[in-house]
Motif scaffolding. Structure first.
Motif, short mmCIF file in Angstrom:
data_model
loop_
_atom_site.label_atom_id
_atom_site.label_comp_id
_atom_site.label_asym_id
_atom_site.label_seq_id
_atom_site.Cartn_x
_atom_site.Cartn_y
_atom_site.Cartn_z
N ARG A 1 4.42 14.07 -9.60
CA ARG A 1 5.55 15.01 -9.69
C ARG A 1 6.30 14.93 -11.01
O ARG A 1 7.17 15.75 -11.28
N GLY A 2 5.98 13.92 -11.82
CA GLY A 2 6.55 13.85 -13.16
C GLY A 2 7.97 13.33 -13.24
O GLY A 2 8.69 13.61 -14.22
N LEU A 3 8.41 12.52 -12.26
CA LEU A 3 9.75 11.95 -12.34
C LEU A 3 9.81 10.95 -13.49
O LEU A 3 8.92 10.11 -13.65
N ASP A 4 10.87 11.03 -14.28
CA ASP A 4 11.08 10.08 -15.37
C ASP A 4 11.82 8.87 -14.81
O ASP A 4 13.00 8.95 -14.44
N TYR A 5 11.11 7.73 -14.70
CA TYR A 5 11.73 6.56 -14.09
C TYR A 5 11.20 5.29 -14.72
O TYR A 5 10.15 5.27 -15.36
N ARG A 6 11.97 4.21 -14.55
CA ARG A 6 11.56 2.86 -14.89
C ARG A 6 11.61 2.04 -13.61
O ARG A 6 12.41 2.31 -12.72
N LEU A 7 10.77 1.02 -13.54
CA LEU A 7 10.64 0.25 -12.31
C LEU A 7 10.78 -1.25 -12.59
O LEU A 7 10.17 -1.78 -13.52
N ALA A 8 11.59 -1.92 -11.77
CA ALA A 8 11.65 -3.38 -11.75
C ALA A 8 11.09 -3.84 -10.41
O ALA A 8 11.69 -3.57 -9.36
N LEU A 9 9.95 -4.49 -10.46
CA LEU A 9 9.28 -4.99 -9.25
C LEU A 9 9.59 -6.48 -9.14
O LEU A 9 8.97 -7.31 -9.79
N LEU A 10 10.59 -6.79 -8.32
CA LEU A 10 11.06 -8.16 -8.17
C LEU A 10 10.47 -8.78 -6.92
O LEU A 10 9.71 -8.16 -6.19
N ASP B 1 0.83 -1.20 0.00
CA ASP B 1 0.00 0.00 0.00
C ASP B 1 0.87 1.25 0.00
O ASP B 1 0.54 2.26 -0.65
N ARG B 2 1.99 1.20 0.69
CA ARG B 2 2.92 2.34 0.71
C ARG B 2 3.64 2.48 -0.64
O ARG B 2 3.87 3.61 -1.11
N LEU B 3 3.98 1.36 -1.25
CA LEU B 3 4.60 1.41 -2.57
C LEU B 3 3.66 2.04 -3.59
O LEU B 3 4.07 2.91 -4.38
N LEU B 4 2.40 1.65 -3.57
CA LEU B 4 1.42 2.22 -4.49
C LEU B 4 1.30 3.72 -4.29
O LEU B 4 1.27 4.50 -5.26
N ALA B 5 1.25 4.15 -3.04
CA ALA B 5 1.14 5.58 -2.75
C ALA B 5 2.37 6.34 -3.25
O ALA B 5 2.27 7.47 -3.78
N ILE B 6 3.56 5.75 -3.11
CA ILE B 6 4.79 6.41 -3.57
C ILE B 6 4.79 6.53 -5.09
O ILE B 6 5.14 7.59 -5.64
N LEU B 7 4.41 5.47 -5.79
CA LEU B 7 4.39 5.52 -7.25
C LEU B 7 3.41 6.57 -7.74
O LEU B 7 3.69 7.30 -8.72
N ARG B 8 2.27 6.68 -7.09
CA ARG B 8 1.31 7.72 -7.49
C ARG B 8 1.87 9.11 -7.24
O ARG B 8 1.65 10.04 -8.03
N GLU B 9 2.63 9.27 -6.16
CA GLU B 9 3.24 10.56 -5.87
C GLU B 9 4.33 10.89 -6.89
O GLU B 9 4.45 12.05 -7.34
N LEU B 10 5.12 9.90 -7.27
CA LEU B 10 6.14 10.14 -8.29
C LEU B 10 5.49 10.51 -9.62
O LEU B 10 6.01 11.37 -10.37
#
Length: 379
Positions: free
Chosen positions: A224-233, A212-221
């Motif tokens: 804010r428009g951060l250009d990122y890629r994510l590997a969810l292992l 739930d905290r990860l989801l909230a962080i991704l929505r915040e990023l």
């Protein structure tokens, strides 16, 4: 020297630990008994029964030392197999039942905590993978003992503290090796000077790792428009928190990996290609996956709770906001964006985790084994 090693709930991290011990000390004669990491309540209470009557011949052999994980019902096993009662014993706590967060599915029982307490009390030496693990067990035992109605012997927490040491699980040697050659087919090839920031999240897909905290962080990023890629292992189980499915759908445009890596080599490839490793855990006794990522060159971005403050300095931690997940997401986003900017400005620094290598910690394991087998019982 003959050593009996008992891993009563042989999860992946427990298995990696005892395989590392055998590889580090091949001159010892090892006998290893394990039980599968499933049916938690039965495994916790029934391992002494399963072993005492299913492996009696093996348990009755002469040994110089018994090494057991904290899930082992050691007091019952020593009673059922009297031969074990006279052998020096070391118990390793990868985790303790006093500090586990509650999911809401648990029954109202203190039995797992009592088993931890009994096992610790009948060991000659107790090892913990972090000071947080040690301190939370001793304080949890103190609180539990205060709740009991009568005839509680005094000084038991102090007795435990006198036998306790902190000795982390070492990282496998391969995590410190430079890549022999980055697979050109890997989505995250070596070198990322100008592309999106690469973030890896590597934990079990369970509630205690903070989905739930990860989801909230991704929505915040995203906001804010951060250009990122994510590997969810990490390992996925049959019953997985719904937030992971939401992440898979809502952030498909950011995801380069969604699920367990197909091989250890592929897993290390993701770590070696990442810029940052993010944790959102509400339960972490050592944080092996984070340490592995840092050994591979990732900069950690971690909540300021559990074992993390004893592993890394404040510059790698974001504020623990307790139940205020949205506020914590803003703090984590601040930290991620700050580290991303430092990377772009060539001002980021990956902290050293060499102190967690087998080359460093193996000497301490050897010292303890020799001390216990040379001195016999400390009782």
């Amino acid at each position: 020297m003959r050593i009996l090693l008992l891993s009563a709930y042989d999860a992946a991290s427990h298995r990696s630990w005892h395989l590392g011990l055998k590889a580090r000390f091949p001159r010892y004669d090892w006998t290893v008994l394990t039980l599968p990491a499933r049916y938690f309540a039965w495994r916790l209470r029934g391992n002494s029964l399963s072993w005492a009557f299913g492996e009696r011949e093996t348990l009755s052999r002469p040994y110089d030392l018994v090494i057991a994980t904290s899930m082992t019902d050691l007091s019952a096993l020593r009673g059922l197999v009297p031969n074990l009662a006279g052998i020096p014993t070391l118990v390793y706590f990868h985790e303790n039942q006093f500090a586990y967060p509650r999911s809401g599915r648990e029954t109202n029982t203190v039995e797992p905590q009592v088993l931890n307490l009994y096992t610790a009390l009948c060991a000659d030496r107790i090892l913990f993978n972090s000071a947080y693990n040690r301190d939370s067990l001793i304080e949890g035992a103190r609180r539990l003992l205060k709740r009991l109605p009568d005839r509680v012997p005094p000084g038991l927490p102090e007795h435990l503290a006198g036998r306790a040491e902190v000795l982390p699980v070492p990282l496998a040697d391969e995590h410190f090796l430079a890549p022999a050659g980055f697979d050109p087919r890997h989505p995250w090839r070596a070198g990322n000077a100008h592309g999106p920031i690469r973030i890896v999240w590597a934990s079990r897909w369970e509630f205690d790792k903070g989905p739930d905290r990860l989801l909230a962080i991704l929505r915040e990023l995203e906001r804010r428009g951060l250009d990122y890629r994510l590997a969810l292992l990490g390992e996925r189980f049959r019953h997985t928190p719904e937030q992971f499915d939401t992440i898979g759908t809502e952030f498909a445009h950011r995801l380069d990996q969604f699920g367990y890596a197909a091989s250890p080599e592929e897993y290390r490839g993701w770590l070696q290609g990442a810029d940052l490793v993010l944790s959102t855990a509400i339960h972490e006794f050592q944080g092996l996956s984070v340490l592995e990522a840092v050994a591979a060159g990732c900069i950690p971005v971690l909540p300021d709770r559990q074992a993390y403050p004893e592993l890394f300095g404040a510059q790698y931690l974001y504020r623990d906001c307790g139940a205020d997940i949205e506020q914590e997401a803003r703090c984590a986003a601040d930290a991620l964006i700050s580290q991303a900017q430092k990377l772009r400005d060539s001002g980021a620094c990956v902290p050293s985790v060499e102190r967690f290598s087998w080359a460093t910690l193996g000497k301490e394991y050897g010292r303890l084994i020799e001390q216990l087998t040379g001195a016999g019982h400390l009782l």
